[in-house]
Design an enzyme around this catalytic site. Sequence first.
Site, PDB file in Angstrom:
ATOM      1  N   ASP A  30       0.981  -1.254   0.224  1.00 55.07           N
ATOM      2  CA  ASP A  30      -0.072   0.119  -0.164  1.00 55.07           C
ATOM      3  C   ASP A  30       0.807   1.082   0.064  1.00 55.07           C
ATOM      4  OD1 ASP A  30      -3.236   0.766   1.175  1.00 55.07           O
ATOM      5  OD2 ASP A  30      -1.637   2.286   1.004  1.00 55.07           O
ATOM      6  N   ILE A  31       0.566   2.161  -0.758  1.00 52.40           N
ATOM      7  CA  ILE A  31       1.135   3.466  -0.964  1.00 52.40           C
ATOM      8  C   ILE A  31       1.507   4.229   0.355  1.00 52.40           C
ATOM      9  CG2 ILE A  31      -0.229   5.273  -1.890  1.00 52.40           C
ATOM     10  CD1 ILE A  31       1.671   5.826  -4.128  1.00 52.40           C
ATOM     11  N   ASN A  86     -12.852  -3.132   2.954  1.00 49.30           N
ATOM     12  CA  ASN A  86     -13.853  -1.997   2.864  1.00 49.30           C
ATOM     13  C   ASN A  86     -14.702  -2.486   1.599  1.00 49.30           C
ATOM     14  OD1 ASN A  86     -12.703  -1.055   5.146  1.00 49.30           O
ATOM     15  ND2 ASN A  86     -11.289   0.403   3.996  1.00 49.30           N
ATOM     16  N   GLY A  92     -16.058   2.985   4.002  1.00 49.21           N
ATOM     17  CA  GLY A  92     -14.547   3.461   3.564  1.00 49.21           C
ATOM     18  C   GLY A  92     -13.772   2.944   2.440  1.00 49.21           C
ATOM     19  N   GLN A  93     -14.682   2.226   1.434  1.00 49.11           N
ATOM     20  CA  GLN A  93     -13.899   1.739   0.408  1.00 49.11           C
ATOM     21  C   GLN A  93     -13.698   3.060  -0.703  1.00 49.11           C
ATOM     22  OE1 GLN A  93     -15.733  -1.146  -2.222  1.00 49.11           O
ATOM     23  NE2 GLN A  93     -13.907  -1.285  -3.406  1.00 49.11           N
ATOM     24  N   HIS A  99     -10.109  -5.210  -2.794  1.00 49.49           N
ATOM     25  CA  HIS A  99      -8.866  -5.630  -2.491  1.00 49.49           C
ATOM     26  C   HIS A  99      -8.930  -5.856  -1.040  1.00 49.49           C
ATOM     27  CE1 HIS A  99      -9.997  -1.293  -2.040  1.00 49.49           C
ATOM     28  NE2 HIS A  99      -9.268  -1.136  -0.783  1.00 49.49           N
ATOM     29  N   HIS A 101      -6.831  -5.852   2.782  1.00 47.36           N
ATOM     30  CA  HIS A 101      -5.665  -5.131   3.351  1.00 47.36           C
ATOM     31  C   HIS A 101      -4.951  -6.207   4.139  1.00 47.36           C
ATOM     32  CE1 HIS A 101      -6.709  -0.669   2.761  1.00 47.36           C
ATOM     33  NE2 HIS A 101      -7.776  -1.200   2.438  1.00 47.36           N
TER      34      HIS A 101
HETATM   35  P1  5GP Z   1      -9.644   1.500   0.698  1.00 52.24           P
HETATM   36  O1  5GP Z   1      -9.845   2.718   1.551  1.00 52.24           O
HETATM   37  O2  5GP Z   1     -10.361   1.569  -0.693  1.00 52.24           O
HETATM   38  O3  5GP Z   1     -10.059   0.241   1.217  1.00 52.24           O
HETATM   39  O4  5GP Z   1      -8.235   1.386   0.533  1.00 52.24           O
HETATM   40  C1  5GP Z   1      -7.599   1.967  -0.657  1.00 52.24           C
HETATM   41  C2  5GP Z   1      -5.983   1.693  -0.488  1.00 52.24           C
HETATM   42  O5  5GP Z   1      -5.376   2.013  -1.724  1.00 52.24           O
HETATM   43  C3  5GP Z   1      -5.691   2.858   0.476  1.00 52.24           C
HETATM   44  O6  5GP Z   1      -4.987   2.128   1.776  1.00 52.24           O
HETATM   45  C4  5GP Z   1      -4.425   3.623  -0.265  1.00 52.24           C
HETATM   46  O7  5GP Z   1      -3.413   4.048   0.575  1.00 52.24           O
HETATM   47  C5  5GP Z   1      -3.996   2.360  -1.379  1.00 52.24           C
HETATM   48  N1  5GP Z   1      -3.651   3.224  -2.634  1.00 52.24           N
HETATM   49  C6  5GP Z   1      -4.536   4.053  -2.990  1.00 52.24           C
HETATM   50  N2  5GP Z   1      -3.676   4.486  -4.432  1.00 52.24           N
HETATM   51  C7  5GP Z   1      -2.537   3.865  -4.298  1.00 52.24           C
HETATM   52  C8  5GP Z   1      -1.596   3.536  -5.565  1.00 52.24           C
HETATM   53  O8  5GP Z   1      -1.721   4.366  -6.447  1.00 52.24           O
HETATM   54  N3  5GP Z   1      -0.914   2.550  -5.088  1.00 52.24           N
HETATM   55  C9  5GP Z   1      -0.720   1.871  -4.049  1.00 52.24           C
HETATM   56  N4  5GP Z   1       0.288   1.011  -3.888  1.00 52.24           N
HETATM   57  N5  5GP Z   1      -1.603   1.846  -3.310  1.00 52.24           N
HETATM   58  C10 5GP Z   1      -2.699   2.750  -3.153  1.00 52.24           C
END
Ligand code: 5GP
Length: 135
Positions: A30-31, A86, A92-93, A99, A101
Amino acid sequence: MEKTIFMKIIDREIPAEILYEDEETLAFLDISPTSPGHTLVIPKKYSVNVFDTDSETWLAVMRTVQKIAPAVRDAVGAKGVHINSNHGEEAGQVVPHLHIHIIPRTDRSKFEFWPPQKYKDSEARETAEKIRANL
Ligand code: 5GP
């Protein structure tokens, strides 16, 4: 349709620290990690979340989660991991591509979880009845 950011990672159009890949799934860092080693596991076959993912794809993602989790935990010297996901904006998605985590935990400090609440009167039975009726 426009590619999601994760599709661009699958297609190597944007960089990511890729950890593992097989025919059906991809795992990468994750970035913006909650802790170092925070990993995302995604399917290559596009779906948004649990509500539109077929079972084979879901199982493939879970197989990869189980394969990756101990490697992530041990690499950062953690004692455990959160496996967390999420599904839907209200939950929170942010990225509309399924995906999971994997978030390493070294201790229980700053441990934040969903705050527990209590059911009122017959609310638990009524809620359970509604869920069972939907199955
Ligand atoms: P969500 O909130 O949708 O469950 O999580 C999305 C996740 O994707 C976040 O933790 C966010 O840091 C990660 N993310 C978003 N954009 C990028 C990206 O360009 N590269 C990577 N490696 N992770 C990303």
